[in-house]
Scaffold this motif. Structure first.
Motif, PDB file in Angstrom:
ATOM      1  N   VAL A 112       3.851  36.211  -0.622  1.00 36.25           N
ATOM      2  CA  VAL A 112       3.018  36.293  -1.821  1.00 36.25           C
ATOM      3  C   VAL A 112       3.268  37.643  -2.483  1.00 36.25           C
ATOM      4  CG1 VAL A 112       0.676  36.328  -2.733  1.00 36.25           C
ATOM      5  CG2 VAL A 112       1.245  34.785  -0.862  1.00 36.25           C
ATOM      6  N   ARG A 144      -2.670  40.239  -0.685  1.00 34.44           N
ATOM      7  CA  ARG A 144      -3.303  39.858   0.574  1.00 34.44           C
ATOM      8  C   ARG A 144      -4.449  38.875   0.361  1.00 34.44           C
ATOM      9  NH1 ARG A 144      -3.599  45.702   3.784  1.00 34.44           N
ATOM     10  NH2 ARG A 144      -1.366  45.892   4.188  1.00 34.44           N
ATOM     11  N   ASP A 147      -2.856  35.537  -0.159  1.00 37.27           N
ATOM     12  CA  ASP A 147      -2.219  35.100   1.086  1.00 37.27           C
ATOM     13  C   ASP A 147      -3.259  34.592   2.076  1.00 37.27           C
ATOM     14  OD1 ASP A 147      -1.187  35.403   3.891  1.00 37.27           O
ATOM     15  OD2 ASP A 147       0.636  36.008   2.844  1.00 37.27           O
ATOM     16  N   ARG A 151      -2.884  30.563   3.002  1.00 38.18           N
ATOM     17  CA  ARG A 151      -2.041  30.368   4.197  1.00 38.18           C
ATOM     18  C   ARG A 151      -2.600  29.292   5.135  1.00 38.18           C
ATOM     19  NH1 ARG A 151       2.122  33.138   6.748  1.00 38.18           N
ATOM     20  NH2 ARG A 151       2.058  34.777   5.164  1.00 38.18           N
TER      21      ARG A 151
END
Length: 377
Positions: A112, A144, A147, A151
């Motif tokens: 990402v 982050r 992500d 995820r």
């Protein structure tokens, strides 16, 4: 009584005629960009806005937090697996997702990336540093947040390399682009063929004078009486990720803020589902991975839950990590052959995986029983 005309400004192109809830279609608005006069109440008028007047554009718009959120696709980055442009106020973010094909790895290869270039704010770097180098801390944190949100939502068994790239095209100095990049990433994945467990949305929250502020502007976030800066993401049924900072906000106010944020997330998911209905691709079929629970059961039967808890209660974070690694190595040495043949290495890998699963399962059970490994309440 005859109504007086009001002026309505469309910041972008109207795709198709603007629609009034009470009197139907406002004429001469297809492809329009600018200001028109009408006798209709502007709050009753709903127009689908786009940045581009390209006939291939598909877009959805909603009023979120007093500003229009628009998600559009179909006219840029066509070679990507999925691409969208998200605009909010005059802040615009482009996000693409690309499926790089299967990779023979033991983990899911997701990347990402999020970049803010100074051109988006109409500036050119000057002085000694004229080039923009590595991402800033603000950009890394934005990567982050997306992500962590997406995820866990990829279908189990999908091991293709996936890259999600976001670039800020325009920043109006008020509407922060990080949440737009999260929405864009979720939208691009939702529209693509990449297997994903349903739509997701994201929102940022503030808290001023007892009121939850949806997607607060930069000015609001910097106010002294703003007690909350919270970014959250979720599905239609649950919250998936929360990143927050607060100025001694009472605990009793937080659930209400999360509930208000989740309502906005559900509305955004409705937008993504509507856009997917227009131009979404069929999702890839994924073969579900074979789950090996017997190895973990063997390890737990041999060592017992109490021994694993003792390892997990090692004082100190890094010391605890080292203790768990040493315990896993001991389990492999005790239960797997020591050779280096292909069969021996496969058996060592199987036992190691089972031992790690036992450690994770025991730690989760301890947490659910209000017993944290670091000793905190």
């Amino acid at each position: 009584a005859q109504q007086s005309a009001v002026r309505i400004t469309f910041q972008g192109h109207v795709r198709g005629p603007a629609v009034c809830k009470h009197t139907g279609i406002l004429p001469n608005t297809d492809g329009f960009s600018g200001t028109i006069e009408t006798t209709q109440n502007p709050e009753r008028i709903k127009a689908v806005m786009t940045i581009s007047s390209n006939k291939n554009v598909r877009s959805v718009s909603r009023e979120i937090g007093g500003r229009t959120l628009t998600i559009e696709t179909g006219w840029i980055a066509k070679q990507a697996t999925g691409s969208v442009i998200v605009s909010y106020g005059e802040t615009v973010v482009m996000t693409t997702v690309v499926d790089g094909g299967p990779k023979p790895l033991d983990f899911f290869p997701l990347t990402v990336d999020y970049r803010e270039k100074t051109y988006s704010a109409g500036k050119i770097p000057g002085g000694f540093f004229k080039r923009e180098g590595a991402p800033t801390l603000k950009e890394v944190l934005a990567m982050r947040m997306l992500d962590r949100s997406v995820r866990p939502m990829f279908t189990a068994g999908f091991q293709n390399e996936v890259q999600v790239m976001s670039a800020v095209l325009s920043f109006d100095q008020e509407n922060e682009p990080e949440v737009l990049s999260m929405i864009g990433g979720m939208a691009a994945i939702h529209l693509s063929h990449i297997p994903f467990e349903g739509g997701m949305g994201a929102v940022r929250l503030g808290f001023v004078d007892g009121n939850v502020i949806i997607n607060p502007t930069k000015s609001v976030l910097e106010m002294e009486n703003n007690l909350l800066d919270l970014t959250m993401s979720g599905t239609a049924t649950a919250v998936c990720m929360v990143e927050a900072g607060a100025k001694e906000l009472p605990d009793s106010e937080v659930p209400g803020a999360l509930a208000a944020g989740h309502e906005v997330i559900q509305e955004i998911i409705g937008m993504l589902d509507e856009l997917r209905g227009m131009c979404g691709k069929e999702k890839l079929a994924v073969v579900a991975p074979v789950t090996d629970s017997s190895t973990a059961e063997e390890v737990l039967a041999k060592y017992g839950e109490a021994a694993v808890e003792q390892v997990l209660l090692t004082s100190g974070k890094f010391e605890r990590y080292a203790a768990v690694d040493a315990w896993v190595a001991q389990v492999v040495a005790d239960m797997a052959p020591a050779g280096d043949s292909e069969a021996d290495l496969a058996e060592q890998k199987r036992i190691k995986k089972g031992a790690k699963k036992v450690a994770n399962d025991v730690e989760r059970k301890m947490t659910l029983n209000n017993k944290r490994v670091d000793g905190r309440d």
